[in-house]
Structures are given as structure tokens and as C-alpha cells.
Scaffold this active site. Structure first.
Site, PDB file in Angstrom:
ATOM      1  N   LYS A  79     -24.875 -31.422 -52.378  1.00 40.44           N
ATOM      2  CA  LYS A  79     -23.937 -31.807 -51.324  1.00 40.44           C
ATOM      3  C   LYS A  79     -24.664 -32.496 -50.168  1.00 40.44           C
ATOM      4  O   LYS A  79     -24.171 -32.519 -49.040  1.00 40.44           O
ATOM      5  CB  LYS A  79     -23.173 -30.564 -50.846  1.00 40.44           C
ATOM      6  N   LYS A 102     -24.046 -22.601 -39.908  1.00 37.99           N
ATOM      7  CA  LYS A 102     -24.046 -21.972 -41.228  1.00 37.99           C
ATOM      8  C   LYS A 102     -25.115 -22.576 -42.116  1.00 37.99           C
ATOM      9  O   LYS A 102     -25.203 -23.800 -42.172  1.00 37.99           O
ATOM     10  CB  LYS A 102     -22.670 -22.184 -41.854  1.00 37.99           C
ATOM     11  N   SER A 127     -23.335 -15.935 -48.228  1.00 41.14           N
ATOM     12  CA  SER A 127     -23.445 -15.086 -49.413  1.00 41.14           C
ATOM     13  C   SER A 127     -24.896 -14.796 -49.813  1.00 41.14           C
ATOM     14  O   SER A 127     -25.231 -13.668 -50.158  1.00 41.14           O
ATOM     15  CB  SER A 127     -22.696 -15.741 -50.566  1.00 41.14           C
ATOM     16  N   LYS A 173     -23.302 -27.363 -40.647  1.00 42.70           N
ATOM     17  CA  LYS A 173     -23.342 -26.747 -41.969  1.00 42.70           C
ATOM     18  C   LYS A 173     -24.413 -27.439 -42.789  1.00 42.70           C
ATOM     19  O   LYS A 173     -24.340 -28.640 -43.050  1.00 42.70           O
ATOM     20  CB  LYS A 173     -21.988 -26.868 -42.657  1.00 42.70           C
TER      21      LYS A 173
HETATM   22  C1  PBG Z   1     -17.028 -24.585 -49.118  1.00 42.70           C
HETATM   23  C2  PBG Z   1     -17.687 -23.417 -48.521  1.00 42.70           C
HETATM   24  C3  PBG Z   1     -18.920 -22.882 -48.946  1.00 42.70           C
HETATM   25  C4  PBG Z   1     -19.091 -21.713 -48.217  1.00 42.70           C
HETATM   26  C5  PBG Z   1     -17.993 -21.560 -47.369  1.00 42.70           C
HETATM   27  N1  PBG Z   1     -17.133 -22.631 -47.546  1.00 42.70           N
HETATM   28  C6  PBG Z   1     -19.871 -23.291 -50.015  1.00 42.70           C
HETATM   29  C7  PBG Z   1     -20.334 -24.677 -50.164  1.00 42.70           C
HETATM   30  O1  PBG Z   1     -20.336 -25.470 -49.227  1.00 42.70           O
HETATM   31  O2  PBG Z   1     -20.696 -24.997 -51.291  1.00 42.70           O
HETATM   32  C8  PBG Z   1     -20.269 -20.808 -48.397  1.00 42.70           C
HETATM   33  C9  PBG Z   1     -20.126 -19.433 -47.916  1.00 42.70           C
HETATM   34  C10 PBG Z   1     -21.140 -18.488 -48.421  1.00 42.70           C
HETATM   35  O3  PBG Z   1     -22.122 -18.855 -49.096  1.00 42.70           O
HETATM   36  O4  PBG Z   1     -20.972 -17.293 -48.134  1.00 42.70           O
HETATM   37  N2  PBG Z   1     -16.703 -25.648 -48.364  1.00 42.70           N
END
Ligand code: PBG
Length: 334
Positions: free
Chosen positions: A228, A259, A285, A202
Site C-alpha cells: 500500500k 497509526k 493489531s 497512517k
Molecule cells: C484499512 C485499515 C487497516 C487497519 C485499520 N483500517 C489495515 C490496512 O490499512 O491494511 C489496521 C488496523 C490494525 O492493524 O489493527 N483501511
């Protein structure tokens, strides 16, 4: 034979008719590949649209049940549930995550009651519950996320989720040692059948912006650029991503995830060569929003870009695709 200038090899023979093209097609999308992310909210109000994600809304539990049934009817096998926590229930410790009656647990039960055949995935991370929007609790100085304290909370969350009936918990926090801790906690509580889909690779991505609007984790932090980077991966580092994913596998993850998806096809392809586990990819998203935004301006064709973006993720090696396009694609594939 032809004349001297005529080519003897003609690859275009395989593209000559629609039927031939269909016969030689190497990758296909199927509704069973798709997992639909859904946002749950409390109360009885009408769906609340997410401004930057056309067609996506936060649903109350009755509407969530209706949506789950519709998705199952279209042949979709999985949903990933995300709670929208009211601001007054957030605190720096994210303690709402351990409330035995919190929204996500009620959402799992609601979906399982409405569509028992759907596979339910729930995130393990504290960002929907913390006032600062980070995925864990902060250290004493308040400047960084405390890894081990966060992992201990995630393990307790996992047991609550399993008890509510989730099929897979999905640690999306990127803390060290979380998969091992969650596996032990689940097994210790008699939930050996609950799986772990690890958000293994991620990345600290700008493409999560619209999601943070949807669950309210960006506003809460009072900053657009929630940083983050002390836990999510550097977009520049493919080797580090692979090493982290291998660690999740060795700690007992049942499936791995990359991701975002589209900008990280190389990571998907590389990880596919290194693991025998099912591999998921999350078209996040921002990937969804940018296709919609361009289509709204008439600059791109929505359906064709949608399908091409998903086919590319599948071609790279993903078995499961989490995408906000899931319902539309499944309907189009009928
Ligand atoms: C949070 C999480 C995030 C997403 C899924 N779980 C956002 C982040 O890490 O700030 C993002 C999903 C998306 O953007 O569609 N742990």
C-alpha cells in the site's frame, strides 16, 4: 548537610512511598481515553477467534450488542467497527460498500440500539470490500489505486454511515482530498453533526498483518505483502506525515490520528505540538499480537507490558487510544 560524599539533591524522595509516587504521577490511563475496535460478522454463528489476536473474535450482531453494552458498562466511550465481508460479496470495485443494507450499516444501528451512549466510529476505506484488498478502486491499468474515483465512493459511503447513525467517520484510506470531499458530502446530505476522525498519519506498516487476517483483506489479495506504499506513508518520513496531517486539519477534520502508535511515538508528540484538535493513536493489531506472543512464551508480563505500552502512547500526547486491550484495561482500572 551530610558528609562530603552525600548528594544534596535527592530525586528519590519523590519515589519513596506508593502514595508519593501516586501524587507525582504525570500521566494516567482512564477508560474514557480508550476506543475499542470490534469486528462484526453476519449470521448467527459463535464468535470466530482471530488466530493471531488472542482474545479477539469476529462477532455476530447479537454478540456485538452484548459486547457494546459490556464496554459501555466499563466506562469505555467509543467503539470502532469493522465489517468482515464474505468473499462472495467482494468485487474489484468494492461495490458492497455502497449496498444500503451492508453489514457495517446494520452493525452501527445494532450498537446504537444496544448502547446509545457509546460513540461509534466507522472506517471509510474499501479494503474490507475489494477482492484485491486495496483501500480503493484500481486505475485502468490495474496497477495503482485511482485516487479521485476512490474519494467519490468514500464520500457516498460516509453519507450511508451517517444515516445509519455513526458519530464519526474515519477515512483510513490515505487518498488525497478525502477529508474535504467527505465533509462536503456529509454537509450536503444534512449530516453536519457527523464528525471526521482522519487517519492522518497512517504508515505503510507491517504491523497490520493480524488485522488483515481478521477482516480477510490479506487472503483475498492472495498475497501476504499487500503493498500500500503508493498511498500509505513511508515509515521513514516524519515531515511528510506532519504535512499530510496539517492538510487533513485544513480540510475540516475534527480529530487526527497516528497509526500505528507504539513505533511512532515521535510522530504523536510532534503532531501534538502542531494541532489543537483531539489526537488519536491506533495501537494496531501487530502491536497487540507481539505483546501476546511474547507473554505466551513467558518472555514478557502481559499486563505490565500492556499498561506500559498504553501509558507511553498517552504520555507522547494521544488523547484517544484505539486498542484491542481496551476492555481488559478498563476492567483492570476499576
Ligand atoms: C484499512 C485499515 C487497516 C487497519 C485499520 N483500517 C489495515 C490496512 O490499512 O491494511 C489496521 C488496523 C490494525 O492493524 O489493527 N483501511
Amino acid at each position: 548537610m551530610g558528609t562530603d560524599s552525600a548528594p544534596s539533591r535527592r530525586p528519590r524522595r519523590l519515589r519513596r512511598t506508593a502514595a508519593i509516587r501516586d501524587l507525582v504521577q504525570e500521566t494516567r490511563l482512564h477508560p474514557a481515553d480508550l476506543i475499542a475496535p470490534l469486528f462484526a460478522k453476519d449470521g448467527t454463528g459463535a464468535p470466530t477467534p482471530v488466530g493471531s489476536m488472542p482474545g479477539v473474535a469476529r462477532l455476530n450482531l447479537d454478540d456485538l450488542q452484548q459486547e457494546a453494552r459490556a464496554l459501555a458498562g466499563l466506562g469505555i466511550r467509543g467503539v470502532a467497527l469493522f465489517p468482515v465481508t464474505p468473499t462472495e460479496r467482494k468485487d474489484p470495485a468494492g461495490s458492497e460498500a455502497l449496498n444500503p443494507d451492508c453489514l457495517i450499516l446494520r452493525a452501527v444501528r445494532a450498537v446504537k440500539a444496544a448502547a446509545p451512549q457509546l460513540v461509534v466510529f466507522t472506517d471509510l476505506a474499501l479494503d474490507p470490500y475489494t477482492t484485491h484488498g486495496h483501500d480503493g478502486v484500481l486505475d485502468a491499468a490495474g496497477t495503482d489505486v485511482d485516487n479521485d474515483a476512490t474519494v467519490a465512493i468514500l464520500a457516498r459511503m460516509a453519507v450511508l454511515h451517517a444515516r445509519a447513525g455513526t458519530d464519526f467517520v474515519a477515512p483510513s484510506d490515505m487518498m488525497d482530498g478525502r477529508v474535504d470531499a467527505v465533509r462536503r458530502a456529509l454537509d450536503g446530505a444534512g449530516h453536519g453533526g457527523t464528525g471526521i476522525l482522519a487517519y492522518s498519519a497512517k504508515f505503510a506498516s507491517a504491523y497490520y498483518g493480524p488485522f488483515r487476517e481478521a477482516v480477510g483483506s490479506a487472503q483475498a489479495a492472495g498475497t501476504r505483502g499487500l503493498d500500500k506504499r503508493t498511498y500509505q506513508l513511508n515509515p521513514a518520513n516524519p515531515r511528510e506525515a506532519l504535512a499530510d496531517a496539517m492538510l487533513d486539519e485544513s480540510e475540516g477534520a475534527d480529530a487526527l490520528m497516528v497509526k500505528p502508535a507504539g513505533p511512532y511515538l515521535d510522530i504523536i508528540a510532534e503532531l501534538r505540538r502542531h494541532t489543537l484538535l483531539p489526537l488519536a493513536a491506533y495501537q494496531v493489531s501487530g502491536e497487540y499480537a507481539q505483546i501476546h506472543a511474547a507473554a505466551e512464551r513467558g518472555w514478557l508480563d502481559l499486563e505490565r507490558c500492556r499498561d506500559e505500552s498504553l501509558l507511553a502512547i498517552k504520555r507522547a500526547g494521544a488523547d484517544w487510544i484505539l486498542t484491542y486491550f481496551a476492555k481488559d484495561v478498563a476492567a483492570a482500572l476499576r
